[in-house]
Design a protein around this motif. Structure first.
Motif, PDB file in Angstrom:
ATOM      1  N   GLY A  23       0.814  -1.214   0.000  1.00  0.00           N
ATOM      2  CA  GLY A  23       0.000   0.000   0.000  1.00  0.00           C
ATOM      3  C   GLY A  23       0.842   1.256   0.000  1.00  0.00           C
ATOM      4  O   GLY A  23       0.648   2.163  -0.831  1.00  0.00           O
ATOM      5  N   GLU A  24       1.799   1.324   0.923  1.00  0.00           N
ATOM      6  CA  GLU A  24       2.654   2.510   0.998  1.00  0.00           C
ATOM      7  C   GLU A  24       3.536   2.645  -0.231  1.00  0.00           C
ATOM      8  O   GLU A  24       3.813   3.766  -0.693  1.00  0.00           O
ATOM      9  N   LEU A  25       3.971   1.506  -0.788  1.00  0.00           N
ATOM     10  CA  LEU A  25       4.791   1.563  -1.993  1.00  0.00           C
ATOM     11  C   LEU A  25       4.004   2.106  -3.180  1.00  0.00           C
ATOM     12  O   LEU A  25       4.505   2.937  -3.956  1.00  0.00           O
ATOM     13  N   VAL A  26       2.768   1.633  -3.340  1.00  0.00           N
ATOM     14  CA  VAL A  26       1.935   2.120  -4.443  1.00  0.00           C
ATOM     15  C   VAL A  26       1.657   3.608  -4.277  1.00  0.00           C
ATOM     16  O   VAL A  26       1.727   4.377  -5.247  1.00  0.00           O
ATOM     17  N   ARG A  27       1.345   4.025  -3.081  1.00  0.00           N
ATOM     18  CA  ARG A  27       1.085   5.458  -2.861  1.00  0.00           C
ATOM     19  C   ARG A  27       2.312   6.297  -3.218  1.00  0.00           C
ATOM     20  O   ARG A  27       2.194   7.367  -3.824  1.00  0.00           O
ATOM     21  N   GLN A  29       5.001   5.367  -5.211  1.00  0.00           N
ATOM     22  CA  GLN A  29       5.541   5.182  -6.557  1.00  0.00           C
ATOM     23  C   GLN A  29       4.529   5.478  -7.665  1.00  0.00           C
ATOM     24  O   GLN A  29       4.921   5.846  -8.775  1.00  0.00           O
ATOM     25  N   ILE A  30       3.237   5.292  -7.355  1.00  0.00           N
ATOM     26  CA  ILE A  30       2.221   5.365  -8.405  1.00  0.00           C
ATOM     27  C   ILE A  30       1.170   6.422  -8.107  1.00  0.00           C
ATOM     28  O   ILE A  30       0.898   7.297  -8.933  1.00  0.00           O
ATOM     29  N   GLY A  31       0.544   6.335  -6.951  1.00  0.00           N
ATOM     30  CA  GLY A  31      -0.558   7.240  -6.627  1.00  0.00           C
ATOM     31  C   GLY A  31      -1.744   6.454  -6.122  1.00  0.00           C
ATOM     32  O   GLY A  31      -1.587   5.416  -5.478  1.00  0.00           O
ATOM     33  N   ASP A  32      -2.964   6.929  -6.420  1.00  0.00           N
ATOM     34  CA  ASP A  32      -4.145   6.298  -5.824  1.00  0.00           C
ATOM     35  C   ASP A  32      -5.038   5.580  -6.836  1.00  0.00           C
ATOM     36  O   ASP A  32      -6.154   5.189  -6.513  1.00  0.00           O
ATOM     37  N   ARG A  33      -4.543   5.374  -8.078  1.00  0.00           N
ATOM     38  CA  ARG A  33      -5.316   4.647  -9.090  1.00  0.00           C
ATOM     39  C   ARG A  33      -4.390   3.656  -9.782  1.00  0.00           C
ATOM     40  O   ARG A  33      -3.475   4.054 -10.498  1.00  0.00           O
ATOM     41  N   VAL A  34      -4.627   2.365  -9.569  1.00  0.00           N
ATOM     42  CA  VAL A  34      -3.677   1.372 -10.055  1.00  0.00           C
ATOM     43  C   VAL A  34      -4.427   0.184 -10.659  1.00  0.00           C
ATOM     44  O   VAL A  34      -5.558  -0.124 -10.251  1.00  0.00           O
ATOM     45  N   MET A  35      -3.833  -0.433 -11.655  1.00  0.00           N
ATOM     46  CA  MET A  35      -4.340  -1.716 -12.137  1.00  0.00           C
ATOM     47  C   MET A  35      -3.523  -2.832 -11.508  1.00  0.00           C
ATOM     48  O   MET A  35      -2.288  -2.791 -11.526  1.00  0.00           O
ATOM     49  N   LEU A  36      -4.210  -3.835 -10.967  1.00  0.00           N
ATOM     50  CA  LEU A  36      -3.571  -5.033 -10.439  1.00  0.00           C
ATOM     51  C   LEU A  36      -3.750  -6.140 -11.461  1.00  0.00           C
ATOM     52  O   LEU A  36      -4.886  -6.513 -11.793  1.00  0.00           O
ATOM     53  N   VAL A  37      -2.631  -6.662 -11.980  1.00  0.00           N
ATOM     54  CA  VAL A  37      -2.652  -7.689 -13.021  1.00  0.00           C
ATOM     55  C   VAL A  37      -2.306  -9.027 -12.394  1.00  0.00           C
ATOM     56  O   VAL A  37      -1.240  -9.179 -11.776  1.00  0.00           O
ATOM     57  N   THR A  38      -3.212 -10.011 -12.568  1.00  0.00           N
ATOM     58  CA  THR A  38      -2.974 -11.332 -11.988  1.00  0.00           C
ATOM     59  C   THR A  38      -3.713 -12.381 -12.822  1.00  0.00           C
ATOM     60  O   THR A  38      -4.162 -12.096 -13.930  1.00  0.00           O
ATOM     61  N   ASP A  39      -3.853 -13.591 -12.286  1.00  0.00           N
ATOM     62  CA  ASP A  39      -4.447 -14.684 -13.065  1.00  0.00           C
ATOM     63  C   ASP A  39      -5.463 -15.448 -12.219  1.00  0.00           C
ATOM     64  O   ASP A  39      -5.503 -15.297 -10.988  1.00  0.00           O
ATOM     65  N   PRO A  40      -6.297 -16.274 -12.854  1.00  0.00           N
ATOM     66  CA  PRO A  40      -7.337 -16.988 -12.101  1.00  0.00           C
ATOM     67  C   PRO A  40      -6.795 -17.882 -10.993  1.00  0.00           C
ATOM     68  O   PRO A  40      -7.415 -18.005  -9.926  1.00  0.00           O
TER      69      PRO A  40
END
Length: 385
Positions: A23-27, A29-40
């Motif tokens: 959470g702190e890393l995304v805030r 490095q990126i901000g408050d709008r992110v896409m999380l890419v993963t798989d089923p």
């Protein structure tokens, strides 16, 4: 010493429980709008739900893409990219195995709309910029979190690479706890894959083979050689899991700069035609490619052998190199992997087609220590059959 270039991820953060900092890393490095890419498959583990909660608690809005496929086809890349554009994301987090991380890299590159997938294949074709990118591996195999490479399945069975330092992430976050639940066969296949990365990087005929990559490759083999069997057969062993995850990353750094060769070139058609997992494809051809190579180029394999298998230090030269090939074959068997192509249900009459397809991997074959022709590839497939 020949000149060389060495690139890697900007920040590498390793530690048990480090996912709690996402959470702190995304805030930061990126901000408050992110896409999380993963798989089923990842969706069923609970790791994605945990990650979503951590991000939500940090005030991050998440656009979830969960449809990554193994050996991701172009359609998956394009679907994820369009979803990212529509959501107006500020950056990307990749969570999962190599396929999820590879897709995340390309979404970060393509979501800005300045380049198209068809134009970025090859070495150095993609120019960037890209969106901010954080990669979180959950297997110990591809090293994708530190490589400037993304592999895409094009058409029905061909693989092509996007190779550019632009897609190296801003942060590679390595938490060995995320690998504790990996099944034994996945641990084995991805572990052998990582060892192949180290071996091929060390022996690579690339002009960019360099002392940094060779040092990383040897350390990777020390860590993985002592831990792979324990990680396979005692999956909750924290030290073994840490060794494998960090060893995989070190091997990734090595081959990202001193690129892989014929083992991967012959593995790709197996994945393309039969959807065999990449790590297992590598394991099936590994000893046979190395036996071909040591005939003319035994030295790098003789040098590497004691790092992975300390008992081979008592041997010398060609004998040690040959023993290295045999011990790698034994290791795959001891890990419980299928021993040959026949055991995978591959028909013998397709071997010439596989050899022909392998010759299309010119980006890889040029790095092999011994020149390899189509007849040689066919002989290797027959030996692996």
């Amino acid at each position: 010493m020949n000149p060389f270039t060495f690139n890697t991820s900007k920040s590498i953060q390793f530690g048990a429980g480090s996912l709690n900092r996402i959470g702190e890393l995304v805030r930061a490095q990126i901000g408050d709008r992110v896409m999380l890419v993963t798989d089923p498959g990842m969706m069923s583990t609970g790791i994605v739900d945990r990650t979503l909660k951590i991000l939500s608690d940090a005030g991050v809005r998440v656009e979830l893409f969960k449809d990554v496929e193994a050996d991701p086809p172009e359609a998956v890349i394009l679907k994820a990219t369009e979803q990212a554009k529509a959501a107006d994301i500020a950056g990307v987090v990749g969570l999962g195995g190599g396929s999820s991380l590879d897709v995340a890299k390309l979404v970060a590159l393509l979501a800005l709309g300045r380049e198209e997938l068809k134009d970025v294949y090859g070495v150095g074709s993609a120019k960037g910029p890209r969106l901010p990118l954080i990669l979180v591996p959950t297997t110990s195999g591809t090293g994708s979190e530190v490589t400037p490479i993304s592999i895409v399945t094009t058409g029905t069975n061909q693989k092509m690479g996007v190779v550019t330092p632009v897609i190296l992430p801003d942060v590679a976050l390595l938490d060995p706890e995320l690998t504790y639940g990996l099944p034994a066969h996945v641990t084995a296949a991805t572990g052998i894959d990582a060892m192949v990365h180290a071996i091929e990087a060390y022996a690579s005929a690339s002009a960019n083979n360099n002392p940094v990559s060779r040092l990383l490759a040897t350390q990777a083999l020390i860590m993985m050689g002592r831990s792979i069997l324990k990680a396979v057969h005692e999956g909750a062993d924290a030290e073994a899991r840490s060794d494998m995850l960090l060893g995989s990353m070190l091997a990734g750094q090595a081959f990202a700069n001193s690129p892989v060769a014929a083992v991967h070139a012959l593995a790709y058609p197996l994945g393309g035609h039969f959807h065999i997992p990449h790590g297992l494809s590598n394991a099936l051809v590994l000893p046979h490619v190395l036996r071909f190579n040591v005939v003319t180029s035994p030295q790098p394999y003789a040098e590497l052998a004691p790092y992975a298998f300390p008992e081979l230090a008592d041997l010398e030269g060609q004998e040690r190199a040959a023993a290295f090939c045999d011990r790698l074959a034994d290791l795959s068997r001891d890990c419980g992997l299928q021993p040959n192509l026949r055991a995978m249900g591959i028909p013998e009459d397709i071997l010439p087609r596989l050899a022909s397809d392998a010759m299309n991997q010119t980006r890889l074959l040029v790095n092999n220590p011994r020149p390899l022709a189509e007849a040689d590839a066919l002989a290797i497939y027959r030996a692996a059959y």
